[in-house]
Design a protein around this motif. Structure first.
Motif, PDB file in Angstrom:
ATOM      1  N   LEU A   1       0.809  -1.229   0.000  1.00  0.00           N
ATOM      2  CA  LEU A   1       0.000   0.000   0.000  1.00  0.00           C
ATOM      3  C   LEU A   1       0.837   1.273   0.000  1.00  0.00           C
ATOM      4  O   LEU A   1       0.296   2.361  -0.079  1.00  0.00           O
ATOM      5  CB  LEU A   1      -0.931   0.012   1.217  1.00  0.00           C
ATOM      6  CG  LEU A   1      -1.913  -1.155   1.284  1.00  0.00           C
ATOM      7  CD1 LEU A   1      -2.825  -0.995   2.485  1.00  0.00           C
ATOM      8  CD2 LEU A   1      -2.728  -1.249   0.003  1.00  0.00           C
ATOM      9  N   ASP A   2       2.152   1.133   0.087  1.00  0.00           N
ATOM     10  CA  ASP A   2       2.997   2.325   0.115  1.00  0.00           C
ATOM     11  C   ASP A   2       3.236   2.880  -1.287  1.00  0.00           C
ATOM     12  O   ASP A   2       3.558   4.034  -1.451  1.00  0.00           O
ATOM     13  CB  ASP A   2       4.340   1.999   0.775  1.00  0.00           C
ATOM     14  CG  ASP A   2       4.139   1.681   2.248  1.00  0.00           C
ATOM     15  OD1 ASP A   2       3.301   2.359   2.871  1.00  0.00           O
ATOM     16  OD2 ASP A   2       4.776   0.753   2.748  1.00  0.00           O
ATOM     17  N   ALA A   3       3.054   2.011  -2.295  1.00  0.00           N
ATOM     18  CA  ALA A   3       3.357   2.422  -3.669  1.00  0.00           C
ATOM     19  C   ALA A   3       2.152   3.093  -4.310  1.00  0.00           C
ATOM     20  O   ALA A   3       1.644   2.660  -5.336  1.00  0.00           O
ATOM     21  CB  ALA A   3       3.769   1.201  -4.487  1.00  0.00           C
ATOM     22  N   THR A   4       1.683   4.176  -3.693  1.00  0.00           N
ATOM     23  CA  THR A   4       0.425   4.742  -4.162  1.00  0.00           C
ATOM     24  C   THR A   4       0.501   6.240  -4.468  1.00  0.00           C
ATOM     25  O   THR A   4      -0.508   6.920  -4.439  1.00  0.00           O
ATOM     26  CB  THR A   4      -0.695   4.515  -3.120  1.00  0.00           C
ATOM     27  OG1 THR A   4      -0.257   5.049  -1.878  1.00  0.00           O
ATOM     28  CG2 THR A   4      -1.033   3.056  -2.956  1.00  0.00           C
ATOM     29  N   GLU A   5       1.693   6.747  -4.805  1.00  0.00           N
ATOM     30  CA  GLU A   5       1.787   8.201  -5.059  1.00  0.00           C
ATOM     31  C   GLU A   5       0.939   8.623  -6.258  1.00  0.00           C
ATOM     32  O   GLU A   5       0.506   9.758  -6.343  1.00  0.00           O
ATOM     33  CB  GLU A   5       3.226   8.660  -5.336  1.00  0.00           C
ATOM     34  CG  GLU A   5       4.283   8.186  -4.380  1.00  0.00           C
ATOM     35  CD  GLU A   5       4.858   6.847  -4.815  1.00  0.00           C
ATOM     36  OE1 GLU A   5       5.565   6.813  -5.832  1.00  0.00           O
ATOM     37  OE2 GLU A   5       4.602   5.836  -4.151  1.00  0.00           O
ATOM     38  N   ASP A   6       0.738   7.706  -7.201  1.00  0.00           N
ATOM     39  CA  ASP A   6      -0.017   8.043  -8.411  1.00  0.00           C
ATOM     40  C   ASP A   6      -1.478   7.630  -8.317  1.00  0.00           C
ATOM     41  O   ASP A   6      -2.233   7.797  -9.265  1.00  0.00           O
ATOM     42  CB  ASP A   6       0.607   7.345  -9.625  1.00  0.00           C
ATOM     43  CG  ASP A   6       2.059   7.744  -9.813  1.00  0.00           C
ATOM     44  OD1 ASP A   6       2.396   8.895  -9.468  1.00  0.00           O
ATOM     45  OD2 ASP A   6       2.855   6.909 -10.278  1.00  0.00           O
ATOM     46  N   SER A   7      -1.863   7.060  -7.187  1.00  0.00           N
ATOM     47  CA  SER A   7      -3.216   6.535  -7.039  1.00  0.00           C
ATOM     48  C   SER A   7      -3.879   7.145  -5.829  1.00  0.00           C
ATOM     49  O   SER A   7      -3.286   7.918  -5.082  1.00  0.00           O
ATOM     50  CB  SER A   7      -3.208   5.020  -6.852  1.00  0.00           C
ATOM     51  OG  SER A   7      -2.110   4.434  -7.465  1.00  0.00           O
ATOM     52  N   VAL A   8      -5.124   6.728  -5.640  1.00  0.00           N
ATOM     53  CA  VAL A   8      -5.887   7.123  -4.461  1.00  0.00           C
ATOM     54  C   VAL A   8      -6.103   5.870  -3.627  1.00  0.00           C
ATOM     55  O   VAL A   8      -6.381   4.795  -4.161  1.00  0.00           O
ATOM     56  CB  VAL A   8      -7.235   7.739  -4.886  1.00  0.00           C
ATOM     57  CG1 VAL A   8      -8.184   7.836  -3.698  1.00  0.00           C
ATOM     58  CG2 VAL A   8      -7.012   9.113  -5.510  1.00  0.00           C
TER      59      VAL A   8
END
Ligand code: ATP
Ligand code: MG
Length: 143
Positions: A90-97
């Motif tokens: 869940l940390d890889a979400t800079e481009d997502s919501v």
């Protein structure tokens, strides 16, 4: 804020969808059956998803990667140990919501827009309260 029925809860989700920016995290608190998934459905459909929006309570993570603004819908109710969180990515979400039901199972996301839905037994309706972080001050309440 009062949410008279499921349709109003979904409509609020749709309004919030228009305000989203990549990297936003929204946490959804409230008891079983409060309407957290209903809110998520309104939001995810408003972003252009066609088809079902299942409750992620068993899968824990339900990604919607095909959207222009990708969403990860998460339900931590069945998380047995916070250490399992690392595996969910869940940390890889800079481009997502990130939309998180039962965030209290993990105890993080302090910068999130924190929405809490309470069931008003007398009214048969729901009441939503928001904890609005600095990044959301100009966006809340949605119009
Ligand atoms: N004002 C309301 N907003 C949302 N749902 C409502 C409302 N009034 C009644 N309901 C009903 O309550 C239920 C809400 O279910 P929902 O799956 O959205 O809850 P939830 O908070 O995600 O629960 P869980 O913790 O089990 O994931 C639905 O059956 C819906 O029809
Ligand atoms: Mg749910």
């Amino acid at each position: 804020m009062k949410l008279a029925d499921e349709a109003e809860t979904r409509a609020l989700g749709a309004k919030v969808a228009r305000l989203l920016q990549p990297g936003d995290v929204i946490t959804l608190q409230g008891p079983l059956g409060a309407g957290k998934t209903s809110f998520a459905r309104g939001l995810i459909e408003a972003l252009g998803h066609e088809g079902e929006v299942p409750s992620p309570s068993f899968a824990i993570v339900q990604p919607y990667d095909h959207l222009d603004l990708p969403v990860w819908h998460v339900d931590l109710y069945r998380l047995e140990d916070p250490s399992e969180l690392e595996e969910l990515g869940l940390d890889a979400t800079e481009d997502s919501v990130l939309l998180v039901e039962w965030p209290e199972m993990a105890g993080r996301w302090d910068h999130a827009l924190q929405l809490e839905i309470a069931i008003d037994e007398a009214l048969g309706a729901r009441r939503l309260t928001a904890h609005v972080p600095p990044g959301w001050k100009t966006r809340w309440p949605p119009r």
